[in-house]
Design a protein around this motif. Sequence first.
Motif, mmCIF file in Angstrom:
data_model
loop_
_atom_site.group_PDB
_atom_site.id
_atom_site.type_symbol
_atom_site.label_atom_id
_atom_site.label_comp_id
_atom_site.label_asym_id
_atom_site.label_seq_id
_atom_site.Cartn_x
_atom_site.Cartn_y
_atom_site.Cartn_z
ATOM 1 N N ILE A 159 0.681 -1.468 0.030
ATOM 2 C CA ILE A 159 -0.241 0.072 0.056
ATOM 3 C C ILE A 159 1.041 1.301 -0.466
ATOM 4 N N GLY A 160 0.565 2.628 -0.859
ATOM 5 C CA GLY A 160 1.838 2.890 -0.887
ATOM 6 C C GLY A 160 3.283 2.845 -1.058
ATOM 7 N N GLY A 161 3.831 2.626 0.041
ATOM 8 C CA GLY A 161 5.628 2.975 -0.698
ATOM 9 C C GLY A 161 5.130 1.539 0.216
ATOM 10 N N PHE A 162 4.098 1.537 1.719
ATOM 11 C CA PHE A 162 4.788 0.198 2.261
ATOM 12 C C PHE A 162 4.918 -0.737 2.093
ATOM 13 N N ASN A 163 5.403 -2.585 1.827
ATOM 14 C CA ASN A 163 4.586 -3.767 1.654
ATOM 15 C C ASN A 163 5.368 -4.451 2.287
ATOM 16 N N ILE A 164 4.524 -5.544 3.476
ATOM 17 C CA ILE A 164 4.838 -6.416 4.016
ATOM 18 C C ILE A 164 5.038 -8.044 3.249
ATOM 19 N N GLY A 165 4.983 -9.104 4.112
ATOM 20 C CA GLY A 165 4.901 -10.392 2.652
ATOM 21 C C GLY A 165 6.102 -11.229 4.153
ATOM 22 N N VAL A 166 5.000 -12.884 3.658
ATOM 23 C CA VAL A 166 5.341 -13.809 3.552
ATOM 24 C C VAL A 166 6.261 -15.104 3.085
ATOM 25 N N THR A 167 7.611 -15.553 3.110
ATOM 26 C CA THR A 167 7.396 -16.552 1.989
ATOM 27 C C THR A 167 7.964 -18.029 2.160
ATOM 28 N N ASP A 168 7.554 -18.673 1.960
ATOM 29 C CA ASP A 168 7.909 -19.881 2.609
ATOM 30 C C ASP A 168 8.371 -20.959 1.443
ATOM 31 N N TYR A 169 9.949 -20.847 1.417
ATOM 32 C CA TYR A 169 11.033 -21.664 -0.218
ATOM 33 C C TYR A 169 10.580 -23.163 0.530
ATOM 34 N N TRP A 170 11.216 -23.349 -0.028
ATOM 35 C CA TRP A 170 11.166 -24.847 -0.303
ATOM 36 C C TRP A 170 12.760 -25.240 -0.873
#
Length: 240
Positions: free
Chosen positions: A88-99
Motif C-alpha cells: 500500500i503506497g510505498g509500504f510492503n509486507i510479506g511472508v515467503t515459504d522457500y522449499w
Amino acid sequence: MKDFRRFGFVAIMLMTAATMTAQDKVEATVSADVVNRYIWRGTDCGEASLQPTLGVAYKGLSLTAWGSTELSNFGASKEFDLTLGYTIGGFNIGVTDYWFSAGGDDAGRYFMYRSHATNHVFEANVGYDFGPVAIQWYTNFAGNDYNKYNDDGTVDRAFSSYVEVSAPFKLGGCDWTAAVGASPLKTAYYGNSSFAVTNVALSASKSISITPSFSLPVFAGVVANPCSQKAYFIFGVTIE
C-alpha cells in the motif's frame, strides 16, 4: 525471485508485488527467466537455471509462485517458493515459504514440515519504497534455519536476517538498480560469523526490439560478496 529472484529470490517477489499497487481488477503475471547463474543476495545458489513465475494480485494483495531448476545438470538443484505480500503506497509486507531440494529431509519431500527434518524455510519481510531509495528487511522465523550444534548437542534457531538498500535510476537507455545488502547477525544461512556485507550489486535491464511487435527483455549485472570474497557476472532473458 524481478530486477534480477534474483539477486535474491524474494527480491523478485517483492518487486512483483510492488509493481502491482492497488487495482480494481485482478492482475496476473506469467513469465520465466533464463539465467547463466543463480545468484541470490550475493550467494551462489546454482548454475544456469530456468526460473518461472506465476502470480496474481488484487488491490495490493499478491500471491506469487516462483521456481528454479538447473539446466546444466537438470533437476540437480530445485527450488519452489510461495510468497504472500501486501503493498500500500510505498509500504510492503510479506511472508515467503522457500522449499529447496536439499535440506533437513534427505528424501526431499515437499510436505515434510517436522522440525529439524524439513527443506522449507519461512521468512517474513517488511520494507518501504521512498522512490529514490528503497529498504527491505527479511528474517527467517521457522523451518530449516539453524546454526551449529551447541556443547550440549542442541541447535539454536538462527533467525537469519538480511537487510538491503536499493536505488533505481535510468542511464543510457537502460533501467539500472544499485543495491547493498548485509546480514546483521551470525548465521550459517548467509555464511557470516558477525555483521557482514554479503551483497553489493549493480544491474541493468532493457527490452531489445526483435520485430516491430515483439521485444525481448534482457538483464545483466555484477554482484560481489565481500563476506565470501566472491564476485559474479550475471546475464538473463525474460520470457513473458
